[in-house]
Motif scaffolding. Structure first.
Motif, PDB file in Angstrom:
ATOM      1  N   UNK A 132       0.857  -1.559  -0.028  1.00  0.00           N
ATOM      2  CA  UNK A 132       0.230   0.195  -0.059  1.00  0.00           C
ATOM      3  C   UNK A 132       0.738   1.467   0.025  1.00  0.00           C
ATOM      4  N   UNK A 133       2.133   1.342  -0.528  1.00  0.00           N
ATOM      5  CA  UNK A 133       2.844   2.426  -0.809  1.00  0.00           C
ATOM      6  C   UNK A 133       2.046   3.650  -1.507  1.00  0.00           C
ATOM      7  N   UNK A 134       1.241   3.237  -2.436  1.00  0.00           N
ATOM      8  CA  UNK A 134       0.651   4.406  -3.124  1.00  0.00           C
ATOM      9  C   UNK A 134      -0.387   5.205  -2.254  1.00  0.00           C
ATOM     10  N   UNK A 135      -0.425   4.725  -0.950  1.00  0.00           N
ATOM     11  CA  UNK A 135      -1.271   5.596  -0.066  1.00  0.00           C
ATOM     12  C   UNK A 135      -0.513   6.680   0.649  1.00  0.00           C
ATOM     13  N   UNK A 136       0.893   6.204   0.751  1.00  0.00           N
ATOM     14  CA  UNK A 136       1.811   7.181   1.330  1.00  0.00           C
ATOM     15  C   UNK A 136       1.792   8.386   0.347  1.00  0.00           C
ATOM     16  N   UNK A 137       1.838   8.121  -1.013  1.00  0.00           N
ATOM     17  CA  UNK A 137       1.849   9.152  -2.001  1.00  0.00           C
ATOM     18  C   UNK A 137       0.527   9.912  -1.702  1.00  0.00           C
ATOM     19  N   UNK A 138      -0.581   9.434  -1.601  1.00  0.00           N
ATOM     20  CA  UNK A 138      -1.808  10.006  -1.513  1.00  0.00           C
ATOM     21  C   UNK A 138      -1.855  10.716  -0.441  1.00  0.00           C
ATOM     22  N   UNK A 139      -1.304  10.291   0.781  1.00  0.00           N
ATOM     23  CA  UNK A 139      -1.128  11.213   1.944  1.00  0.00           C
ATOM     24  C   UNK A 139      -0.371  12.591   1.796  1.00  0.00           C
ATOM     25  N   UNK A 140       0.565  12.419   0.943  1.00  0.00           N
ATOM     26  CA  UNK A 140       1.335  13.880   0.547  1.00  0.00           C
ATOM     27  C   UNK A 140       0.498  14.693  -0.310  1.00  0.00           C
TER      28      UNK A 140
END
Length: 433
Positions: free
Chosen positions: A9-17
């Protein structure tokens, strides 16, 4: 949830930014709207003066949408986003340097720079979403980061009410706060962002999921910005973005309307804004989620997006009643309902660009649409400022009437221009179904 854990779920770290950047963007953007009644008294502005300051922002935003969208496609998301947030942070802080002797000119100049920088946020964020999420998840992901607009708009009245006195003392401080937040964001972005296909934090399973409905990989060749101008799909998206004028009306004129109609001041604006924008947050998330549910049921992307947009337009209709009610809280709730419908609409409109266009053209298309939305906002500001100075608060009646009814009309026109949302390949040719 188990599937998400298996694929990563690394994509959700990008989404958080993306959410963090959009929160900063809207906090910066909303401050002047919250303080508008106080600043008007301090500096002796007319409604036309205030409208001209808002127009300055939107002129720059329109120019910036055209240039920043293409620039982000050319520079790439990582560098383009940093350029955008750097510019808007500098000009946001420069508001604090404005002096009373040239308040209208000074604020207009600061808003111009702010608008140009802020124009890069959504092209960069939509491009990032297209890079990191499959089509079936993009509306929901967009709804989440788009909900951050409301977080910023909610934070602004609380911060302003806590720091700024009713007589305007300390008005400069809120404009300075975003500088530190932006520096933190740039640090995190530099540490975190790479394209998913080359990111060491992305598993093979997650990369496969991200690319699951993207077809073959796109080439790295850049598309000329002009290449999307002749596509009717570009102008269908741009027409849908005319509704940005309604959102900006809530954001920049909402506090003035509540102050002039219901005597809401800088110290008690926080709760009404909280109600309005928490409803908007819910609309953004649910609107993005709903079209994703329809797609998972087997609906085409075209049907799922447009039925969701139709529901949004119907939800928004009651906002036309705001200007003729005597109840403060009914007016606030109706504005909140309209804001919720708009944000649900916006989450799905943004995905139209990435649903139809290749990733390398997405920021350019979003930029063109944003430019059209900004021009619509300029026309609305000019008209409303003039009407309010000449005819008093009756001008709000027409503003809310248009705000409530325009979505369904625009949706009908979008469907006429783009009856099927057939994707375009990387050379902007229709992909045969």
């Amino acid at each position: 949830m188990s599937t998400t854990k298996k694929i990563g779920n690394y994509r959700y770290r990008i989404l958080a930014l993306l959410m963090f950047a959009t929160t900063i963007n809207y906090f910066d953007r909303s401050i002047i709207g919250v303080m508008a009644p106080t600043l008007e008294k301090m500096f002796g502005w007319t409604n036309a003066d205030y409208a001209n300051i808002m127009i300055s922002f939107k002129v720059a935003y329109a120019i910036g949408m055209l240039s920043m969208g293409g620039l982000i496609d050319k520079l790439g998301t990582k560098k383009g986003y940093i350029l955008s947030i750097g510019l808007w942070s500098i000009f946001g802080m420069l508001h604090a340097a404005v002096r009373p002797a040239f308040s209208v000119v000074g604020f207009a100049a600061a808003r111009f720079g702010l608008g140009f920088g802020e124009s890069g946020n959504f092209p960069a964020a939509i491009k990032t979403t297209a890079e990191w999420f499959p089509k079936k998840d993009r509306a929901f992901a967009t709804g989440l980061f788009n909900a951050a607009t409301s977080i910023g708009a909610i934070a602004a009245p609380f911060v302003v009410g806590w720091i700024v006195h009713e007589n305007g003392k300390n008005w400069q401080i809120p404009f300075l706060i975003t500088g530190a937040l932006s520096a933190l964001w740039v640090f995190l972005w530099l540490r975190t962002y790479k394209k998913p296909e080359v990111h060491p934090g992305v598993s093979k399973e997650e990369l496969s999921y991200i690319q699951s409905d993207s077809g073959k990989a796109e080439s790295e060749d850049k598309l000329p910005w002009k290449s999307v101008l002749g596509k009717r799909q570009t102008w269908a998206f741009a027409l849908a973005k005319v509704t940005d004028a309604v959102w900006w009306f809530y954001l920049f004129w909402g506090a003035k309307f509540l102050a002039e109609t219901f005597d809401v001041n800088i110290k008690n604006i926080a709760l009404p804004f909280f109600v309005i924008y928490i409803l908007a947050d819910g609309g953004s998330i649910l609107g993005g989620y709903l079209s994703g549910v329809f797609i998972r049921k087997g609906w085409s992307v075209n049907k799922a997006r447009k039925i969701t947009l139709l529901i949004c337009g119907l939800i928004i209709l009651p906002v036309a009643y705001v200007a003729i009610t005597d109840s403060k809280w009914l007016a606030i709730c109706l504005i909140g309902l309209g804001a919720a419908g708009h944000q649900a609409w916006s989450a799905n409109i943004f995905t139209l660009a990435s649903d139809v266009f290749p990733k390398k053209a997405t920021a350019s298309v979003v930029g063109i649409g944003g430019m059209v939305g900004a021009v619509a906002g300029i026309v609305a500001d000019f008209a409303l400022g003039s009407v309010l100075d000449q005819a008093g608060n009756t001008g709000y009646f027409w503003a809310f009437l248009i705000a409530g009814s325009c979505y369904l009309i625009i949706l009908g026109l979008v469907h006429l221009i783009m009856p099927k949302m057939t994707p375009l390949d990387e050379n902007l040719n229709l992909i045969k179904e």
